[in-house]
Design an enzyme around this catalytic site. Structure first.
Site, PDB file in Angstrom:
ATOM      1  CD  GLU A  75      -3.130   0.674   0.317  1.00  0.00           C
ATOM      2  OE1 GLU A  75      -4.177   1.257   0.501  1.00  0.00           O
ATOM      3  OE2 GLU A  75      -2.973  -0.180  -0.587  1.00  0.00           O
ATOM      4  CG  ASP A  76       1.339   2.683   3.411  1.00  0.00           C
ATOM      5  OD1 ASP A  76       0.314   2.970   2.776  1.00  0.00           O
ATOM      6  OD2 ASP A  76       1.336   2.298   4.591  1.00  0.00           O
TER       7      ASP A  76
END
Ligand code: MN
Length: 501
Positions: A75-76
């Site tokens: 995700e990040d």
């Protein structure tokens, strides 16, 4: 930051390939997150390494710890699924993807959503390890919540108190449950939390001296009967469960008998009852306070014998008697069965047996005493979960079944903001739009699923993020009626067509 050595030292007799796996996940993740910072200003990697450390502490398997290290890379940190799979294999990718998906869940304060959020949590996770990684992730986020902007703190803390802590409780992982509860309690109800903190402090003022005296006499009494090697410890009830009990006892702290307790650890079940006999021979028990959770375990699998006695100095003491194994299970819950399962073949049914124990029939009273979490009846999702496990033949199947029969006829979907919508299986973006609001359905002209434009008859799948595109002059089409699944959507489409004709 948790060091690689700290994590490996917490693992139980790791093999060479386990250490290699953890080492490469540690290095990969540290590198992937190297440019990110947390609100606290610390490197982002602090968060993932601490999450992995919590998983190692509760003795999860190496793959789960590795997935803990990698849980935010998709995700990040811009790592692709392909990269993760090539380097760490399908299973770890599956776990990381699961954590990423349930990370999109948001609790927005509506009480009626609590049960469906918990169901959703389980349905989307597909594997109990995904939930446990998410609990560890949340625990570290709660430990560092003071750095998060004020306006976010309350939402995150209430979500933890309403969704995450009860799930940890249901899974019997008391160690995570207690800390999640107390950390969120002081953000959700700071005044009440302070009040309870004061009451407990007052109530336990000179308790250490008294308990030490009692402890010595207890060990002496046991030694006299030939039990020379029992272990004991003290425990203080956590703030949030003290608070709940305090509310139930008309806010009278003197009616809470188990704010503090002595724990006695013995080798086997027979010794538990022997110690109970010895204690009652020396100290007079309070009537109605003997609880045999060995014969009748609590709904989350907890076992122990509790008794409360007059301690002879004008006070009373609760004593909790258990075996070491019961203690391990009480602290780690299902996690203890899972790591155990991996080590000892032939013990594969442990986790299933544990799920069966979740059934409440035999312990209504304890169950009701759980207060607001239970609302007097076992949530259906736990019953279904337990039922779906009874037919599984071994541990592997257990993992798979945890999901399959569970939510066969519903799909759980997200709005781009993370709100949850559940619909019948094979529903389309049109059903989704009308489930949100008839105006959205009536003015939709397109839809994105997981950020890609799709046709309106696409069948939605569990965990899809659905975005509805609208414009003022868009109108429903007759074709929609053919593929819409919900009666609500069909009805609105017909109404709108009549109006427009
Ligand atoms: Mn995280």
């Amino acid at each position: 930051m948790a060091t690689l050595k700290e994590i490996i030292d917490l693992m139980e007799s790791p093999k060479k390939e386990d250490i290699e796996l953890i080492t490469s996940a540690y290095e990969f993740s540290e590198n992937a997150h190297k440019d990110q910072k947390r609100y606290s200003g610390e490197p982002y990697f602090v968060h993932v390494s601490e999450t992995a450390k919590i998983l190692a502490e509760i003795k999860m398997c190496p793959k789960t710890i590795a997935a803990g290290l990698l849980h935010d890379t998709l995700e990040d940190a811009g790592i692709t699924e392909k990269e993760l799979e090539e380097k760490f294999g399908k299973e770890i990718l599956f776990l990381v993807k699961g954590v990423t998906k349930i990370g999109k869940l948001r609790y927005r304060g509506a009480e009626r959503h609590i049960e469906s959020l918990k169901k959703l949590f389980v349905a989307i996770s597909q594997d109990i390890r995904v939930i446990i990684i998410k609990l560890a992730d949340r625990l570290h986020n709660m430990r560092t919540l003071q750095y998060v902007p004020k306006h976010k703190q309350f939402r995150i803390a209430s979500e933890t108190l309403k969704i995450y802590a009860p799930i940890a409780y249901r899974l019997g992982i008391n160690r995570l449950n207690r800390e999640l509860e107390d950390l969120s309690f002081c953000y959700v109800s700071p005044k009440e939390c302070e009040e309870i903190r004061k009451l407990v402090k007052e109530k336990t003022k000179d308790i250490a001296v008294r308990l030490e005296k009692f402890n010595k006499s207890l060990k002496k009494a046991c030694a006299k009967e030939g039990m020379t090697d029992i272990k004991t410890s003290f425990r203080i009830k956590n703030l949030y469960s003290t608070y709940r009990k305090w509310l139930r006892k008309e806010k009278d702290v003197d009616k809470i008998y188990d704010i503090y307790a002595i724990r006695v650890y013995v080798k086997n079940i027979a010794d538990c009852y022997k110690v109970l006999g010895i204690i009652h021979g020396v100290w007079r028990p309070l009537p109605g306070r003997i609880k045999d959770y060995i014969a009748v375990p609590k709904t989350n699998g907890y076992r122990s014998i509790h008794t409360t006695v007059f301690s002879g100095d004008g006070g009373i003491v609760e004593v909790q008697i258990r075996t070491e194994e019961m203690h391990r299970q009480a602290e780690y819950g299902i996690a203890s069965h899972m790591s155990y399962r991996l080590k000892t073949e032939g013990k594969k049914n442990d986790a299933m047996a544990w799920f069966k124990n979740l059934l409440p029939e035999n312990d209504k009273e304890t169950f009701n005493s759980l207060g607001e979490i239970s609302k007097g009846s076992v949530p259906d999702w736990i019953k279904q979960l337990a039922d779906s496990q009874t037919s599984a033949k071994d541990g592997e199947e257990f993992m798979e079944n945890l999901h399959t029969d569970f939510f066969e006829n519903r799909v759980f979907l997200f709005t781009p903001k993370g709100d949850v919508v559940d619909l019948p299986i094979d529903s389309s973006p049109v059903d989704f739009a009308y489930a949100i609001h008839s105006d959205i359905g009536n003015h939709m002209f397109g839809a994105k699923v997981n950020n890609k434009l799709v046709s309106l008859d696409t069948q939605l799948k569990n965990g899809d993020i659905v975005e509805i595109l609208t414009k003022k002059n868009a109108k429903p089409s007759t074709k929609w009626i053919d593929f819409a699944k919900t009666t609500m959507a069909k009805r609105h489409i017909k109404l709108s067509l009549q109006k427009n004709s």
